[in-house]
Design an enzyme around this catalytic site. Structure first.
Site, PDB file in Angstrom:
ATOM      1  N   GLU A   1     -21.034 -13.388  18.693  1.00 18.63           N
ATOM      2  CA  GLU A   1     -21.548 -13.247  20.056  1.00 18.63           C
ATOM      3  C   GLU A   1     -20.539 -13.689  21.107  1.00 18.63           C
ATOM      4  O   GLU A   1     -20.559 -13.183  22.231  1.00 18.63           O
ATOM      5  CB  GLU A   1     -22.897 -13.930  20.244  1.00 18.63           C
TER       6      GLU A   1
ATOM      7  N   PHE B   1     -31.138 -10.976  11.099  1.00 21.09           N
ATOM      8  CA  PHE B   1     -30.894 -10.347   9.806  1.00 21.09           C
ATOM      9  C   PHE B   1     -31.405  -8.903   9.839  1.00 21.09           C
ATOM     10  O   PHE B   1     -32.438  -8.609  10.433  1.00 21.09           O
ATOM     11  CB  PHE B   1     -31.612 -11.104   8.696  1.00 21.09           C
TER      12      PHE B   1
ATOM     13  N   CYS C   1     -35.188 -12.153  13.558  1.00 17.28           N
ATOM     14  CA  CYS C   1     -34.935 -13.190  14.557  1.00 17.28           C
ATOM     15  C   CYS C   1     -34.841 -12.659  15.980  1.00 17.28           C
ATOM     16  O   CYS C   1     -34.682 -13.451  16.917  1.00 17.28           O
ATOM     17  CB  CYS C   1     -33.663 -13.950  14.194  1.00 17.28           C
TER      18      CYS C   1
ATOM     19  N   HIS D   1     -34.051 -23.294  15.017  1.00 17.98           N
ATOM     20  CA  HIS D   1     -34.181 -21.834  15.008  1.00 17.98           C
ATOM     21  C   HIS D   1     -35.529 -21.469  14.401  1.00 17.98           C
ATOM     22  O   HIS D   1     -35.711 -21.530  13.184  1.00 17.98           O
ATOM     23  CB  HIS D   1     -33.039 -21.235  14.193  1.00 17.98           C
TER      24      HIS D   1
ATOM     25  N   HIS E   1     -27.729 -16.730  21.532  1.00 16.85           N
ATOM     26  CA  HIS E   1     -28.435 -16.865  20.257  1.00 16.85           C
ATOM     27  C   HIS E   1     -28.011 -18.184  19.620  1.00 16.85           C
ATOM     28  O   HIS E   1     -28.850 -18.958  19.177  1.00 16.85           O
ATOM     29  CB  HIS E   1     -28.114 -15.683  19.346  1.00 16.85           C
TER      30      HIS E   1
ATOM     31  N   LYS F   1     -31.020 -23.877  20.598  1.00 23.75           N
ATOM     32  CA  LYS F   1     -31.261 -24.144  19.182  1.00 23.75           C
ATOM     33  C   LYS F   1     -30.634 -25.462  18.760  1.00 23.75           C
ATOM     34  O   LYS F   1     -31.018 -26.034  17.741  1.00 23.75           O
ATOM     35  CB  LYS F   1     -30.719 -22.997  18.326  1.00 23.75           C
TER      36      LYS F   1
END
Length: 417
Positions: free
Chosen positions: A315, A400, A164, A341, A304, A336
């Site tokens: 975050e 990930f 990602c 996403h 993110h 998002k």
């Protein structure tokens, strides 16, 4: 220097449609229409209303190219046209390509597997039914090659696949090639089209996506106390990155300047994150140091903001560690919440949003943020876009595998130069 931009995103056509969606606070999330989602836990997605014929593709190209490749080439053509560069008149060996993608040609691979195996009935498949384009689907680098062919680039051509964070890392790599002098121009960005049964099933298995199927428009809720996972999306964004003197010499319109980039890995867990956010904070600090700016110079953070409790807390802490007290003063948001996403593509789409925030001095909102999580106690710009002087944007990504990336984008600082 970013001198050209092209976007394929859910809910809007082209860069203007994309920005109109974001600033209106509308969401493009809906029940999945690409296939019957009834058997799945999460049945919502942010789909692109993309017509390849209207985008200028021939029927042969449509049959040959995977959906992710179509997105990439369409946005590459748009960014090349937007830049005003006459690519045919340039030295092709000084033009490079760097494209990010997390899952490559997933849509076509799954479709062809169903054909070859007769919908999974046969363990031993019959190769006579295979498409002649199967090799391109198996090899993600084919996407970079397609983009290179579309603009006539004969310099370095690379696919970056780091989950990602791919969309940030591909542009970061392009930026580094220009800084070191390997290329004068890079066509760079990312693409993904992961709305397919296999991808949906994978995220279902680990309960990463939201089960909020009865209200898809508000299913993506980053930083909200009631969030329940992310909404899968698709799309692409591509840019023309140009060496400063090269852009200046031709009088190019410069959207923004990439001034710093860094990436780290937590070497901890495939999907898990340490709550302290140290690795992301480290990437942010290095990107700011490369930009030679103080943390207090950051005017906006494009988070993110996936909408999972683990990520949002991670975050939030990273911003506090990297920016200190300024973390409480700088506006933060997650797009998002509106466009889902799109895995490897989202980092580049978020760069596009960051660049447009600089151009328009507007911070896009975090849609559906109505109940603040006490653990996410920063200024996450809820629901409505905000006018705000935006000279410097920090855009971050988390993926990930433990990947943590950060990029600093700034309005061109002519006086500093």
């Amino acid at each position: 220097m970013i001198t050209g931009m092209g976007v394929v995103a859910p809910g809007g056509t082209g860069t203007k449609g994309f920005w109109d969606l974001l600033t209106s606070g509308r969401t493009a999330t809906r029940r999945i229409s690409h296939f019957d989602p009834s058997p799945f836990r999460s049945q919502v997605a942010a789909e692109c209303d993309f017509d390849p014929v209207l985008a200028g593709f021939t029927h042969r190209e449509i049959r040959r190219l995977d959906r992710a490749s179509l997105f990439a080439v369409a946005s590459a053509r748009d960014c090349a046209a937007d830049s005003g560069l006459a690519f045919a008149d340039l030295d092709p060996t000084r033009i490079g390509v760097s494209v990010g993608s997390a899952v490559g040609a997933t849509t076509s691979l799954e479709r062809e597997y169903l054909v070859l195996s007769d919908s999974g009935r046969d363990w031993v498949v019959d190769a006579d039914y295979a498409t002649p384009h199967m090799y391109d689907y198996f090899t993600p680098g084919a996407i970079a090659a397609e983009v290179a062919w579309s603009v006539g680039a004969e310099g370095p051509a690379t696919i970056v696949s780091s989950g990602c964070t791919s969309g940030l890392d591909s542009v970061g790599y392009a930026y580094q090639l220009i800084v070191e002098g390997t290329a004068d121009i890079m066509v760079t960005g990312a693409t993904d089209a992961p709305i397919s049964p296999i991808a949906v099933a994978c995220f279902d298995a680990i309960k990463a996506t939201t089960p909020r199927n009865d209200e898809p428009e508000s299913a993506s809720r980053p930083f909200d106390l009631t969030r329940s996972g992310f909404v899968i999306g698709e799309g692409a964004a591509m840019f023309v990155l140009e060496e400063y003197e090269h852009a200046k010499a031709r009088g190019a319109h410069i959207y923004a300047e990439v001034t710093g980039y860094a990436t780290r890995c937590n070497a901890y867990h495939m999907t898990g994150l340490k709550a302290d956010g140290r690795e992301m904070a480290d990437a942010i600090t290095y990107a700011l140091n490369e930009s030679r700016i103080d943390p207090t110079a950051v005017d906006y953070i494009n988070a993110h903001g996936s909408g999972t409790k683990q990520n949002d807390r991670h975050e939030t802490n990273a911003f506090k560690v990297a920016l200190g007290d300024h973390a409480y003063d700088v506006p933060v948001s997650s797009i998002k919440s509106m466009i889902g996403h799109s895995l490897g593509a989202i980092g580049s789409i978020e760069i596009a949003a960051s660049v447009l925030a600089i151009q328009h001095n507007v911070v896009p909102p975090t849609a559906n943020l109505t109940q603040s999580d006490p653990e996410c106690d920063l200024d996450y710009v809820p629901v409505t876009a905000r006018e705000h002087r935006t000279d410097t944007v920090l855009s971050v990504g988390s993926g990930f595998g433990g990947f943590q990336s950060a990029m600093v984008l700034r309005r061109l600082q002519e006086d500093a130069r």
